[in-house]
Design a protein around this motif. Structure first.
Motif, PDB file in Angstrom:
ATOM      1  N   GLY A  97       0.885  -1.325  -0.275  1.00 45.82           N
ATOM      2  CA  GLY A  97      -0.188   0.073  -0.256  1.00 45.82           C
ATOM      3  C   GLY A  97       0.982   1.085   0.147  1.00 45.82           C
ATOM      4  N   LEU A  98       0.616   2.105   1.116  1.00 46.10           N
ATOM      5  CA  LEU A  98       1.288   3.755   1.094  1.00 46.10           C
ATOM      6  C   LEU A  98       1.568   4.236   0.179  1.00 46.10           C
ATOM      7  CD1 LEU A  98       3.931   2.207   3.024  1.00 46.10           C
ATOM      8  CD2 LEU A  98       2.321   3.450   4.071  1.00 46.10           C
ATOM      9  N   PRO A  99       0.185   4.612  -0.872  1.00 46.86           N
ATOM     10  CA  PRO A  99       0.152   5.504  -1.986  1.00 46.86           C
ATOM     11  C   PRO A  99       0.224   5.979  -2.111  1.00 46.86           C
ATOM     12  CG  PRO A  99      -2.001   5.296  -0.965  1.00 46.86           C
ATOM     13  CD  PRO A  99      -0.876   4.535  -0.042  1.00 46.86           C
ATOM     14  N   ARG A 100       0.777   7.508  -1.220  1.00 48.79           N
ATOM     15  CA  ARG A 100       1.181   8.309  -0.446  1.00 48.79           C
ATOM     16  C   ARG A 100       2.776   8.549  -0.764  1.00 48.79           C
ATOM     17  NH1 ARG A 100       0.149  11.940   4.472  1.00 48.79           N
ATOM     18  NH2 ARG A 100       1.106  13.451   3.275  1.00 48.79           N
ATOM     19  N   LEU A 101       3.203   7.205  -0.426  1.00 54.37           N
ATOM     20  CA  LEU A 101       5.534   6.821  -0.539  1.00 54.37           C
ATOM     21  C   LEU A 101       5.141   6.883  -1.902  1.00 54.37           C
ATOM     22  CD1 LEU A 101       5.845   6.310   3.008  1.00 54.37           C
ATOM     23  CD2 LEU A 101       6.153   7.925   2.149  1.00 54.37           C
ATOM     24  N   ARG A 102       4.440   5.813  -2.265  1.00 59.23           N
ATOM     25  CA  ARG A 102       4.666   5.949  -3.834  1.00 59.23           C
ATOM     26  C   ARG A 102       4.495   6.948  -4.819  1.00 59.23           C
ATOM     27  NH1 ARG A 102       6.690   0.647  -4.762  1.00 59.23           N
ATOM     28  NH2 ARG A 102       5.490  -0.787  -3.748  1.00 59.23           N
ATOM     29  N   ARG A 103       3.624   7.977  -4.384  1.00 57.42           N
ATOM     30  CA  ARG A 103       3.334   9.079  -5.309  1.00 57.42           C
ATOM     31  C   ARG A 103       4.865  10.108  -4.932  1.00 57.42           C
ATOM     32  NH1 ARG A 103      -2.030   9.398  -3.637  1.00 57.42           N
ATOM     33  NH2 ARG A 103      -1.625  10.743  -2.212  1.00 57.42           N
ATOM     34  N   LEU A 104       5.200  10.004  -3.710  1.00 63.60           N
ATOM     35  CA  LEU A 104       6.779  10.651  -3.575  1.00 63.60           C
ATOM     36  C   LEU A 104       7.651   9.931  -3.898  1.00 63.60           C
ATOM     37  CD1 LEU A 104       8.399  12.517  -2.148  1.00 63.60           C
ATOM     38  CD2 LEU A 104       8.527  10.995  -0.095  1.00 63.60           C
ATOM     39  N   GLN A 105       7.995   8.866  -4.275  1.00 68.57           N
ATOM     40  CA  GLN A 105       8.590   8.059  -5.396  1.00 68.57           C
ATOM     41  C   GLN A 105       8.997   7.947  -6.276  1.00 68.57           C
ATOM     42  OE1 GLN A 105       8.127   4.040  -6.004  1.00 68.57           O
ATOM     43  NE2 GLN A 105      10.218   3.265  -5.271  1.00 68.57           N
ATOM     44  N   ILE A 106       8.007   8.798  -7.370  1.00 70.31           N
ATOM     45  CA  ILE A 106       7.842   9.295  -8.339  1.00 70.31           C
ATOM     46  C   ILE A 106       8.085  10.501  -8.179  1.00 70.31           C
ATOM     47  CG2 ILE A 106       6.114   9.373 -10.535  1.00 70.31           C
ATOM     48  CD1 ILE A 106       5.191   7.649  -9.588  1.00 70.31           C
ATOM     49  N   GLU A 107       7.888  11.560  -7.344  1.00 65.25           N
ATOM     50  CA  GLU A 107       8.060  12.552  -7.478  1.00 65.25           C
ATOM     51  C   GLU A 107       9.795  12.748  -7.776  1.00 65.25           C
ATOM     52  OE1 GLU A 107       6.752  15.329  -8.600  1.00 65.25           O
ATOM     53  OE2 GLU A 107       4.934  13.350  -8.542  1.00 65.25           O
ATOM     54  N   LEU A 108      10.308  11.836  -6.342  1.00 68.37           N
ATOM     55  CA  LEU A 108      11.646  12.144  -6.713  1.00 68.37           C
ATOM     56  C   LEU A 108      12.284  11.617  -7.508  1.00 68.37           C
ATOM     57  CD1 LEU A 108      12.358  10.291  -2.888  1.00 68.37           C
ATOM     58  CD2 LEU A 108      12.718  13.181  -3.543  1.00 68.37           C
ATOM     59  N   ILE A 109      12.019  10.878  -8.664  1.00 66.10           N
ATOM     60  CA  ILE A 109      12.449  10.191  -9.340  1.00 66.10           C
ATOM     61  C   ILE A 109      12.809  11.593 -10.477  1.00 66.10           C
ATOM     62  CG2 ILE A 109      11.998   8.835 -11.841  1.00 66.10           C
ATOM     63  CD1 ILE A 109      10.870   6.443  -9.804  1.00 66.10           C
ATOM     64  N   LEU A 110      11.450  12.051 -10.852  1.00 66.06           N
ATOM     65  CA  LEU A 110      11.125  12.737 -11.492  1.00 66.06           C
ATOM     66  C   LEU A 110      12.157  14.727 -11.040  1.00 66.06           C
ATOM     67  CD1 LEU A 110       7.069  13.062 -12.551  1.00 66.06           C
ATOM     68  CD2 LEU A 110       9.336  12.626 -13.785  1.00 66.06           C
ATOM     69  N   GLY A 111      12.249  14.585  -9.621  1.00 63.06           N
ATOM     70  CA  GLY A 111      13.365  15.285  -9.624  1.00 63.06           C
ATOM     71  C   GLY A 111      14.791  15.535  -9.643  1.00 63.06           C
ATOM     72  N   VAL A 112      15.358  14.403  -9.970  1.00 64.46           N
ATOM     73  CA  VAL A 112      16.302  14.186  -9.634  1.00 64.46           C
ATOM     74  C   VAL A 112      16.303  14.756 -11.345  1.00 64.46           C
ATOM     75  CG1 VAL A 112      18.277  12.624 -10.693  1.00 64.46           C
ATOM     76  CG2 VAL A 112      16.788  11.952  -8.909  1.00 64.46           C
ATOM     77  N   GLY A 113      15.560  14.331 -12.379  1.00 67.03           N
ATOM     78  CA  GLY A 113      15.546  14.471 -13.835  1.00 67.03           C
ATOM     79  C   GLY A 113      15.728  15.907 -13.889  1.00 67.03           C
ATOM     80  N   TRP A 114      14.932  16.725 -13.283  1.00 69.09           N
ATOM     81  CA  TRP A 114      14.184  18.315 -13.169  1.00 69.09           C
ATOM     82  C   TRP A 114      15.802  18.884 -12.717  1.00 69.09           C
ATOM     83  CZ3 TRP A 114      12.148  20.062 -17.110  1.00 69.09           C
ATOM     84  CH2 TRP A 114      10.500  19.604 -17.029  1.00 69.09           C
ATOM     85  N   THR A 115      16.926  18.340 -12.389  1.00 67.78           N
ATOM     86  CA  THR A 115      18.095  19.240 -11.047  1.00 67.78           C
ATOM     87  C   THR A 115      18.899  19.011 -12.198  1.00 67.78           C
ATOM     88  OG1 THR A 115      17.305  18.801  -8.577  1.00 67.78           O
ATOM     89  CG2 THR A 115      19.560  18.834  -9.839  1.00 67.78           C
ATOM     90  N   LEU A 116      18.958  17.495 -13.233  1.00 70.87           N
ATOM     91  CA  LEU A 116      20.433  17.707 -14.039  1.00 70.87           C
ATOM     92  C   LEU A 116      20.027  18.352 -15.479  1.00 70.87           C
ATOM     93  CD1 LEU A 116      20.558  13.783 -13.982  1.00 70.87           C
ATOM     94  CD2 LEU A 116      22.631  15.740 -13.290  1.00 70.87           C
ATOM     95  N   ASP A 117      18.412  18.106 -15.431  1.00 75.86           N
ATOM     96  CA  ASP A 117      17.640  19.536 -16.804  1.00 75.86           C
ATOM     97  C   ASP A 117      18.298  20.645 -16.628  1.00 75.86           C
ATOM     98  OD1 ASP A 117      16.832  19.615 -19.388  1.00 75.86           O
ATOM     99  OD2 ASP A 117      15.500  20.759 -18.314  1.00 75.86           O
ATOM    100  N   GLY A 118      18.260  21.484 -14.989  1.00 72.30           N
ATOM    101  CA  GLY A 118      18.189  22.497 -14.705  1.00 72.30           C
ATOM    102  C   GLY A 118      20.118  22.832 -15.219  1.00 72.30           C
ATOM    103  N   ALA A 119      21.509  21.906 -14.554  1.00 72.55           N
ATOM    104  CA  ALA A 119      22.278  21.889 -14.376  1.00 72.55           C
ATOM    105  C   ALA A 119      23.300  22.174 -15.607  1.00 72.55           C
ATOM    106  CB  ALA A 119      22.851  20.898 -13.929  1.00 72.55           C
ATOM    107  N   VAL A 120      22.124  21.415 -16.972  1.00 72.98           N
ATOM    108  CA  VAL A 120      22.372  21.304 -18.288  1.00 72.98           C
ATOM    109  C   VAL A 120      22.386  22.875 -18.590  1.00 72.98           C
ATOM    110  CG1 VAL A 120      22.437  21.053 -20.849  1.00 72.98           C
ATOM    111  CG2 VAL A 120      21.849  19.113 -18.446  1.00 72.98           C
ATOM    112  N   HIS A 121      21.332  23.667 -18.322  1.00 72.51           N
ATOM    113  CA  HIS A 121      21.012  25.069 -18.761  1.00 72.51           C
ATOM    114  C   HIS A 121      21.461  26.025 -17.902  1.00 72.51           C
ATOM    115  CE1 HIS A 121      17.814  22.503 -20.966  1.00 72.51           C
ATOM    116  NE2 HIS A 121      18.474  23.068 -21.674  1.00 72.51           N
ATOM    117  N   GLN A 122      22.417  25.887 -16.830  1.00 80.04           N
ATOM    118  CA  GLN A 122      23.459  26.512 -15.937  1.00 80.04           C
ATOM    119  C   GLN A 122      24.532  26.683 -17.276  1.00 80.04           C
ATOM    120  OE1 GLN A 122      23.598  25.105 -12.415  1.00 80.04           O
ATOM    121  NE2 GLN A 122      24.084  27.104 -11.406  1.00 80.04           N
ATOM    122  N   ARG A 123      24.640  28.101 -16.143  1.00 79.78           N
ATOM    123  CA  ARG A 123      26.003  28.209 -17.493  1.00 79.78           C
ATOM    124  C   ARG A 123      27.145  27.681 -16.578  1.00 79.78           C
ATOM    125  NH1 ARG A 123      28.129  34.354 -20.394  1.00 79.78           N
ATOM    126  NH2 ARG A 123      29.871  33.767 -20.814  1.00 79.78           N
TER     127      ARG A 123
END
Length: 256
Positions: free
Chosen positions: A145-171
């Motif tokens: 179960g634990l659906p809220r933590l499952r949603r958090l797990q997905i948000e963490l996955i996306l968070g790593v991606g967005w952080t790396l994407d931001g680094a790519v565009h940072q001079r």
């Protein structure tokens, strides 16, 4: 230079990582079902990523997700690198990349905690040594179960991606990352450096991560909802889940 809150976040997550993997503290780490579960999940994700892997622009990012975020790989060496040199890392790497490392560690902790619970459920089958079926996986998923933590797990996955994407565009981040390669190797940080270089290179090749991350978020949220609802085909990919070039997506961020 990295800030005190960032260092504190890294320290917290590293402590969680040590605790959750400790077989004395949690004997479920010794369950044979744990390795079988990870292998099953790796095969499932590779199948779910088939269209990403067939797309030349998305293939490097898909491979990075499968090998460095989702896969069966043991991340303990990477995370020991972080623990060992936390006072030094701020002089080697920019904060953007350290945020990515912190997010990845948080993801690894939560994913392993879920895997322990899933493995415990799978070990209760009548024949626990049998191959894991989709039905077995669904039953264990719903039992945990634990659906809220499952949603958090997905948000963490996306968070790593967005952080790396931001680094790519940072001079200047690419130059700093390359400049840190030799000092990192000398300091014994090859695992951490390799993780960051692979992630940076993968997201640089994407040239905009919105459509890729949006598709992953949509698919994984739908799969989680279907698993919880008892859908017999929870990982089916419909036409609306096909990546669209130029989609903005939502910038999911991780918690503490």
């Amino acid at each position: 230079m990295s800030t005190t809150p960032l260092r504190q976040k890294l320290a917290r997550r590293l402590a969680w990582q040590r605790d959750v993997h400790d077989p004395v503290r949690d004997p479920r780490n010794r369950l044979p079902a744990l390795a079988r579960l990870r292998a099953w999940q790796t095969r499932r994700l590779a199948a779910s990523f088939e269209d990403f892997l067939a797309n030349p622009r998305m293939r490097p990012a898909a491979e990075f997700f499968l090998s460095d975020l989702y896969g069966e790989k043991d991340f303990s060496a990477r995370d020991r690198d972080v623990a060992r040199i936390m006072p030094l890392m701020s002089r080697l790497l920019p904060d953007t990349l350290l945020e990515a490392a912190a997010d990845a560690i948080g993801l690894a902790v939560l994913s392993h905690a879920f895997d322990l619970r899933m493995a415990e459920q799978l070990a209760r089958r009548k024949t626990p040594e049998a191959e894991i079926t989709l039905a077995d996986y669904g039953v264990a998923y719903r039992a945990v179960g634990l659906p809220r933590l499952r949603r958090l797990q997905i948000e963490l996955i996306l968070g790593v991606g967005w952080t790396l994407d931001g680094a790519v565009h940072q001079r200047g981040v690419f130059k700093l990352l390359r400049a840190s390669r030799l000092p990192a190797r000398a300091a014994g940080l090859s695992e951490l450096q390799g993780f960051l270089e692979r992630g940076f290179g993968a997201f640089e090749a994407l040239d905009g991560a919105g459509d890729f991350l949006e598709a992953i978020g949509h698919r994984e949220r739908q799969a989680s909802a279907r698993l919880l609802a008892g859908d017999p085909d929870p990982f089916a990919i419909g036409p609306s889940q096909t990546p669209r070039r130029g989609s903005a997506g939502s910038r999911a961020r991780s918690g503490p």
